[in-house]
Write an enzyme that holds these catalytic residues in place. Structure first.
Site, PDB file in Angstrom:
ATOM      1  N   HIS A 540     -11.471   7.104  28.178  1.00  6.42           N
ATOM      2  CA  HIS A 540     -10.415   6.854  29.159  1.00  6.42           C
ATOM      3  C   HIS A 540      -9.119   6.374  28.507  1.00  6.42           C
ATOM      4  CE1 HIS A 540     -12.741   6.998  33.030  1.00  6.42           C
ATOM      5  NE2 HIS A 540     -13.757   6.854  32.185  1.00  6.42           N
ATOM      6  N   ASN A 731     -21.153   8.795  30.304  1.00  8.51           N
ATOM      7  CA  ASN A 731     -20.857   8.460  31.691  1.00  8.51           C
ATOM      8  C   ASN A 731     -21.923   8.903  32.680  1.00  8.51           C
ATOM      9  OD1 ASN A 731     -18.793   7.578  33.844  1.00  8.51           O
ATOM     10  ND2 ASN A 731     -19.282   9.670  34.447  1.00  8.51           N
TER      11      ASN A 731
END
Length: 874
Positions: A540, A731
């Site tokens: 991210h 994730n």
């Protein structure tokens, strides 16, 4: 008499967008047709059809931003949308840009969730190739422009895919430009479009001043100075990350909000967390399951959970059976807000219970569903280092004996308590320690030096504790890892000397329970490192500067912009939401993970000590960790020291496919090194990533140079790997493995029971003591709810190799390259299925074992534990 060609623009948004959002700055041509009449100078009549997207409820005014009154009158008068057709050529007589052909589009109808506007144009025979369309919104409010189609041209229609918000001219007087599908390097840009190309880029950069409005489309950089909230409470003050030697960090998107009154270096958290308008989910996001779920968790569920447990926020689970009830009967909570029409959209975890309160009932995580006791097995503990949610930490032991590099005057003796004698006892049935080192059989996950400087600070916070930690593993002949030892260290503090102890697997009662406590502490550290470093920092956070630079320096006409575009979708908005509620002061991470208020400082230290762009590529990462060695005769050019390493094995197949696709694309546009070196946009893009986006590391010698097509292929493959496969690997398996939190606790709330030798009562009820060590009820349920959201695929997810960008499909060579890429990914799915059925690969399957599917390219919606989207989209 001139021949007429009608150009008709229709806005037809469709029942729902195919994408969550499309950050497209310019439209595209659907073919290579030129707007001229077969070699004559006769004029052509062209019909333009423009499509505007409606909201989910079919309310035109809700989504498009139109209101009754003046905007309705403008629509009736046909004065609400001005279009200008732009030639790609200069006037041969004057050498200047040709005058655009203008006309208003009239609203003609509404169908299937779209509003359609139409207009007719007369294109002169000497107008030349159509290069762009300028759009001016005459309404008082913004509208979502879906696409524009020009019909009546000799070589067929031209379509401009817009998928963008167009602000009213009263707020943004500059006309929006949408280019054709044809990609151009800067030196190849048609002369009639040069000025528009540059102006469009300039408009996206801004001037670095003022507070950004939600309607802005400006991309700029700033430090992480909005994580704290000192104006609210002094204890919510947090250091600025980025811009200093003490706290280096990547940059985020600038918002320009007012500065804090208490801390002038920090930005206030008032108002919105700005992202450029087309990076937003947009109001069309009401069609997105994921968005509604995320908002429900953050805005409705978490406060309800906290309200239920407000009387005792530290209350833990009394029995392990109480944890099981979260999946069976659920946890009663007060009524979730957002009643009425939105109630049906609230988190799928919340099940109505007659007319009384609501109840949170969690889906059964895959690991718990297959074998509810697997979390207790040492084999599963080891297996998940290779095939779990954090496969990025394990590395080869390259120095022996183990030793800290921290200052012994501050942190105590540097020598590890994991001795040769201790390891020898654990592996005596296999080989000697010397042989194990020589044959590269010892592996380690080492958080000792990273965590130890935080231990004293963290321990002063109520409800958490911390150690420096490391775990040692032995590679057995059957290819599995055997855990040998966990070392926990507390530095000298409060007048006490360093405390350091090693725990090993044991069959003796007390030793067995101490080993379980040690695993709980180590797993809490691993969970924190996974979330703060492997996940947030390396995907991210590190990716946001790439996206900002791509929009600031690469024109939408640039082929590299169009290659990177799908890898940027949703990331900036997701990151803004993270700053808002997940990584902020007292957010979910701080309140539920061991490092507590020092979580983001820990992430900054990891960035300083560990992050290097040149090691973010999968092969480089594996070599750096000592897991692989270069071998030209081996598949992928690498020999894995752990042959059955599911993440690495599947990842290398995917890496090779990605790299070949990128190579085919890059080599089509860049034939030699001089084309790379002479591309000003490309060079500015890479320079800005290094010197602005990752400014605190701009002087590092390891940054790759950008001089050849090979250099560019390596850089882009690394970027798209991080945004797609790396992110997916860390994730989408989160809920499967951490949804049952005893398997991966995020926090250890009490010290090891043996740290204070005077305390012996824990031995009476060790399971109760372990439950006290585990996260509290509010911590566990908050994290479970968030992980459920983060592990979800939305119905409109865009997966690698499945969705082809429109611009790719219009170049035959690129289309064929993409089709080859897609076929390779379909083959990867078959390879993964075959590997998971291979009984000799014990790290991939077995009785009660969750198969390693996370790098399967495609997935259906929901929590599936598989699927690789193009971007960090959740």
């Amino acid at each position: 008499m001139d021949k007429m060609v009608y150009l008709k623009f229709s806005f037809r948004p469709g029942p729902q967008l195919q994408k969550k959002y499309r950050n497209v700055r310019a439209g595209y041509v659907l073919n290579n047709a030129k707007a001229v009449a077969g070699g004559t100078r006769m004029s052509t009549s062209v019909k333009a059809t423009v499509t505007v997207k409606l909201s989910d409820g079919g309310c035109f005014f809700n989504l498009v931003g139109l209101s009754h009154g003046p905007d309705d009158i403008l629509d009736l008068l046909g004065k609400s949308l001005l279009l200008e057709i732009v030639s790609a050529e200069l006037d041969p007589k004057t050498g200047l840009e040709k005058k655009p052909i203008s006309g208003y589009a009239r609203r003609t109808g509404q169908k299937d969730g779209e509003v359609i506007y139409e207009s007719e144009f007369v294109i002169p025979g000497d107008f030349g190739e159509i290069g762009a369309v300028l759009v001016e919104n005459e309404h008082k409010n913004e509208m979502y422009l879906k696409h524009i189609v020009l019909n009546g041209l000799p070589n067929g229609p031209i379509e401009f895919n817009c998928d963008s918000w167009v602000e009213p001219k009263f707020d943004k007087p500059e006309k929006r430009v949408f280019f054709t599908f044809k990609s151009y390097l800067p030196s190849q840009t048609p002369r009639g479009l040069n000025s528009l190309r540059e102006k469009d880029l300039v408009s996206l950069r801004g001037n670095g001043k003022g507070e950004r409005k939600t309607s802005d489309r400006i991309y700029d950089y700033d430090v992480y100075n909005d994580l704290g909230d000192p104006d609210s409470k002094s204890e919510l003050a947090r250091p600025v990350l980025g811009g200093s030697k003490k706290y280096p960090y990547p940059r985020r998107c600038r918002t320009g909000r007012p500065r804090s009154k208490i801390d002038p270096l920090s930005e206030t958290r008032s108002g919105t967390f700005y992202v450029p308008r087309d990076e937003e989910f947009s109001e069309v996001k009401q069609n997105s399951f994921i968005t509604k779920t995320a908002e429900s968790v953050l805005d409705a569920l978490l406060p309800s959970l906290e309200a239920v447990l407000l009387d005792d926020p530290g209350l833990g689970f009394q029995h392990f059976s109480d944890i099981d009830q979260l999946y069976n009967q659920g946890m009663p909570i007060s009524k979730v807000k957002n009643q009425g029409p939105l109630q049906s959209l609230v988190l799928r975890l919340v099940k109505a219970v007659e007319d009384a309160d609501d109840v949170v009932k969690f889906e059964t995580p895959a690991m718990f569903d297959k074998d509810k006791f697997s979390w207790l097995r040492d084999e599963e503990f080891s297996r998940q280092t290779l095939a779990g949610v954090n496969p990025y930490s394990i590395k080869l032991v390259t120095e022996w004996p183990l030793k800290s590099t921290l200052d012994p005057d501050v942190y105590g003796p540097p020598e590890s308590a994991i001795t040769t004698e201790l390891v020898g006892r654990e592996i005596k049935d296999f080989m000697t320690v010397d042989k194990a080192l020589e044959q590269k059989k010892l592996f380690i996950i080492d958080y000792h030096d990273l965590l130890l400087p935080f231990v004293s600070k963290v321990r002063r916070i109520k409800g958490t504790t911390l150690y420096g930690s490391r775990a040692l593993f032995f590679l057995t002949p059957d290819g599995t890892l055997k855990p040998l030892a966990i070392e926990l260290t507390r530095p000298p503090m409060d007048g006490k000397p360093q405390w350091n102890k090693v725990f090993t697997p044991s069959s003796e009662a007390t030793g067995l329970w101490l080993w379980r406590f040690a695993k709980a502490h180590f797993l809490a550290h691993d969970s924190g490192y996974h979330e703060l470093v492997s996940h947030w920092l390396r995907t991210h956070c590190a990716t946001e500067p790439y996206i900002i630079a791509t929009n600031r320096q690469l024109s939408v006409m640039h082929p590299i912009y169009r290659l990177l575009h799908p890898h940027c979708r949703y990331t900036m908005k997701i990151n803004a939401l993270a700053r808002q509620v997940l990584i902020s002061a007292d957010g979910v991470i701080e309140s539920s993970f061991s490092p507590s208020k020092y979580s983001m400082e820990l992430s900054s230290v990891a960035y300083d000590q560990q992050w290097r762009f040149d090691r973010e590529a999968l092969p480089a990462d594996l070599i750096n960790r000592g897991i692989a060695i270069e071998d030209p005769t081996a598949p992928h050019g690498l020999k894995l020291l752990i042959a059955d390493y599911p993440f690495a094995n599947d990842g290398l197949v995917l890496w090779d496919a990605l790299k070949q696709w990128v190579a085919d694309y890059v080599n089509y546009y860049y034939k030699n090194a001089s084309m790379v070196q002479s591309d000003p946009e490309l060079q500015a893009w890479w320079t800005e990533i290094r010197t602005k986006g990752h400014e605190d590391k701009k002087d590092e010698p390891w940054w790759p140079v950008l001089k050849t097509p090979e250099d560019l292929i390596g850089i882009i493959t690394t970027i798209v790997w991080v945004a797609s496969a790396h992110h997916s690997a860390v994730n989408f398996g989160q809920y499967a493995f951490a949804g049952y939190f005893p398997n991966r606790p995020t926090i250890a709330r009490i010290n090891m029971p043996c740290e204070d030798p005077t305390k012996e009562e824990w031995k009476q009820y060790p399971d109760s003591e372990l439950l006290v060590c585990f996260p509290s009820q509010i911590q566990a349920t908050k994290v479970m709810a968030i992980l459920d959201v983060l592990s979800n695929h939305s119905p409109d997810e865009e997966y690698l190799g499945k969705h082809m960008e429109p611009t790719w499909g219009k170049e035959p060579a690129i289309k064929k390259a993409f089709e080859r890429f897609s076929e390779r990914l379909k083959e990867l799915e078959k390879i993964i299925n075959a590997r998971n059925k291979d009984n000799s690969l014990k790290n991939r399957g077995g009785a009660g074992v969750v198969p390693y599917d996370v790098l399967k390219p495609f997935s259906k919606q929901g929590v599936t534990g598989e699927g690789v989207p193009y971007s960090i989209s959740i």
